[in-house]
Design an enzyme around this catalytic site. Sequence first.
Site, PDB file in Angstrom:
ATOM      1  N   ASN A  21      31.557  62.661  41.230  1.00  0.00           N
ATOM      2  CA  ASN A  21      31.395  63.774  42.281  1.00  0.00           C
ATOM      3  C   ASN A  21      31.332  65.448  41.247  1.00  0.00           C
ATOM      4  O   ASN A  21      31.105  66.318  42.432  1.00  0.00           O
ATOM      5  CB  ASN A  21      33.178  64.505  42.345  1.00  0.00           C
ATOM      6  N   HIS A  67      36.963  67.429  44.758  1.00  0.00           N
ATOM      7  CA  HIS A  67      38.406  66.046  44.797  1.00  0.00           C
ATOM      8  C   HIS A  67      38.880  66.529  46.231  1.00  0.00           C
ATOM      9  O   HIS A  67      38.758  65.023  46.978  1.00  0.00           O
ATOM     10  CB  HIS A  67      39.621  65.900  43.571  1.00  0.00           C
ATOM     11  N   ARG A 102      40.210  56.800  42.512  1.00  0.00           N
ATOM     12  CA  ARG A 102      41.417  57.359  43.115  1.00  0.00           C
ATOM     13  C   ARG A 102      41.551  57.229  44.027  1.00  0.00           C
ATOM     14  O   ARG A 102      41.193  56.517  45.059  1.00  0.00           O
ATOM     15  CB  ARG A 102      41.307  59.460  43.431  1.00  0.00           C
ATOM     16  N   ASP A 141      39.917  58.551  33.305  1.00  0.00           N
ATOM     17  CA  ASP A 141      40.124  60.098  33.014  1.00  0.00           C
ATOM     18  C   ASP A 141      40.965  59.739  32.226  1.00  0.00           C
ATOM     19  O   ASP A 141      42.847  59.647  32.126  1.00  0.00           O
ATOM     20  CB  ASP A 141      40.534  60.630  34.763  1.00  0.00           C
ATOM     21  N   GLU A 204      33.153  66.375  22.788  1.00  0.00           N
ATOM     22  CA  GLU A 204      32.597  67.013  23.883  1.00  0.00           C
ATOM     23  C   GLU A 204      33.236  68.516  22.655  1.00  0.00           C
ATOM     24  O   GLU A 204      32.248  70.145  23.107  1.00  0.00           O
ATOM     25  CB  GLU A 204      32.811  66.901  24.900  1.00  0.00           C
TER      26      GLU A 204
HETATM   27  C1  LIG Z   1      33.517  71.278  33.184  1.00  0.00           C
HETATM   28  C2  LIG Z   1      31.929  70.839  32.591  1.00  0.00           C
HETATM   29  C3  LIG Z   1      31.687  71.647  31.365  1.00  0.00           C
HETATM   30  C4  LIG Z   1      31.732  69.413  32.507  1.00  0.00           C
HETATM   31  C5  LIG Z   1      31.062  68.588  31.699  1.00  0.00           C
HETATM   32  N1  LIG Z   1      31.982  67.605  30.718  1.00  0.00           N
HETATM   33  C6  LIG Z   1      32.692  66.900  31.303  1.00  0.00           C
HETATM   34  N2  LIG Z   1      33.312  66.068  30.632  1.00  0.00           N
HETATM   35  C7  LIG Z   1      34.371  65.179  30.980  1.00  0.00           C
HETATM   36  N3  LIG Z   1      34.504  65.013  31.612  1.00  0.00           N
HETATM   37  C8  LIG Z   1      33.855  65.873  32.971  1.00  0.00           C
HETATM   38  C9  LIG Z   1      32.573  66.628  32.145  1.00  0.00           C
HETATM   39  N4  LIG Z   1      32.155  65.994  34.179  1.00  0.00           N
HETATM   40  C10 LIG Z   1      32.616  65.460  34.814  1.00  0.00           C
HETATM   41  N5  LIG Z   1      33.499  64.959  33.768  1.00  0.00           N
HETATM   42  C11 LIG Z   1      34.625  64.200  34.807  1.00  0.00           C
HETATM   43  O1  LIG Z   1      33.883  63.637  36.164  1.00  0.00           O
HETATM   44  C12 LIG Z   1      34.969  63.659  36.807  1.00  0.00           C
HETATM   45  C13 LIG Z   1      34.259  64.039  38.332  1.00  0.00           C
HETATM   46  O2  LIG Z   1      33.768  62.963  38.687  1.00  0.00           O
HETATM   47  P1  LIG Z   1      34.506  61.534  39.677  1.00  0.00           P
HETATM   48  O3  LIG Z   1      35.728  62.141  40.358  1.00  0.00           O
HETATM   49  O4  LIG Z   1      34.554  60.828  38.374  1.00  0.00           O
HETATM   50  O5  LIG Z   1      33.539  61.453  40.639  1.00  0.00           O
HETATM   51  C14 LIG Z   1      35.994  65.094  36.474  1.00  0.00           C
HETATM   52  O6  LIG Z   1      37.195  64.639  37.547  1.00  0.00           O
HETATM   53  C15 LIG Z   1      36.064  64.482  34.567  1.00  0.00           C
HETATM   54  O7  LIG Z   1      36.682  63.248  34.906  1.00  0.00           O
END
Ligand SMILES: CC(C)=CCNc1ncnc2c1ncn2[C@@H]1O[C@H](COP(=O)(O)O)[C@@H](O)[C@H]1O
Length: 347
Positions: A21, A67, A102, A141, A204
């Site tokens: 996402n 989302h 989700r 998550d 991180e």
């Molecule tokens: C906010 C930022 C600086 C982003 C880069 N660093 C990140 N650190 C930790 N989790 C992340 C990061 N980027 C994306 N995600 C995870 O990936 C999710 C989005 O992709 P998805 O819904 O899992 O498909 C986010 O809700 C989060 O849980």
Amino acid sequence: MDDDSVFYKKLPKVEVHAHLNGSVSAQTMEKLIQRKPHLNIERNMTAIGKGQRRTLDECFEVFKLIHKLVDTEEDIHTVATDVIKEFAVDNVKYLELRSTPREEKGTGLTKKSYVEAVIKAIQQCKYDGVDIDVRFLVAIDRRNGTEVAMETVKLAEEFMLSSGGLVLGIDLSGDPKVGHGRCLLPALERARNCGLKLSLHMSEVSSQLEESELLLNLPPDRIGHGTFLHPEMGGSQPLVDQVVKHNIPLEICLTSNVKGKTVPSYSQHHFRYWYQLGHPCVICTDDKGVFCTDLSQEYQLAASTFSLSPDAVWELSERAVDCIFAGEAVKQQLKQKWTEIKPGLLK
Ligand SMILES: CC(C)=CCNc1ncnc2c1ncn2[C@@H]1O[C@H](COP(=O)(O)O)[C@@H](O)[C@H]1O
Ligand SMILES: [Zn+2]
């Protein structure tokens, strides 16, 4: 496109750190916004443009909006298909996508149908002859705690056994300031014991020293970011020694770290430290949609910031093959591809 950019575009690449996402392009975002006009979300609310930087908290707010836009099986299928095709156009030959399953009561989306929608998109792209090998990591998550983590691992286990090798592992991600890895250890241990590979976001932010020590004992198969592991960043030599001893590759996301303000500038990125150690580093995008980048651009940024020669860039992309979660046969196929492409690209 100038000659220099053409080189990075043509370079065959491996992407192993891409959140589904976070990877949604502007074009796909337009489609989603048109499907849900009542949400009043505009494209500029879901991306951080050139020269812009946000705090980590602000970045995580962006995912909440995305989302809302991606909340049906059809949406998941659309974004997965588009993201895969975009990586393929960027000459990414092997992609490990990761995403957090989700449940959305309003649309009937379940965690299981979420994973199925991603897998169907991967299979469809393969059937359509898109030139890229795609695998999936199921994401935990960290915000959601012990039980959800365990459920997620069980779901990943099921799909590992039924997806014909498409589901390879687990990602641990989410807001690093929320929750503690301690609570997630039982789930991660179970994952490791059943043969799922582990890619864990670690250090991180600067407050995660104790957690990193715990997680490193698993040990993970790859580390996402690892920004604050080394002593110059408030980490420690024993942490570095352990990463080196186990030869755990680092997933390096330059633009993500700069735009998310966990790293002050490109030239101060911890890639320099680990690369100089000769440690395996894989250049990745993290969230190409949110951070308005692509993998070619990240390679180009690494090269210009750290003065890497074309040969060194080539080696960086070729060595990334050794860090993928797919097995030896896939690695050999990819190495073969690299060998075929090399003479046309490096004189
Ligand atoms: C906010 C930022 C600086 C982003 C880069 N660093 C990140 N650190 C930790 N989790 C992340 C990061 N980027 C994306 N995600 C995870 O990936 C999710 C989005 O992709 P998805 O819904 O899992 O498909 C986010 O809700 C989060 O849980
Ligand atoms: Zn990430």
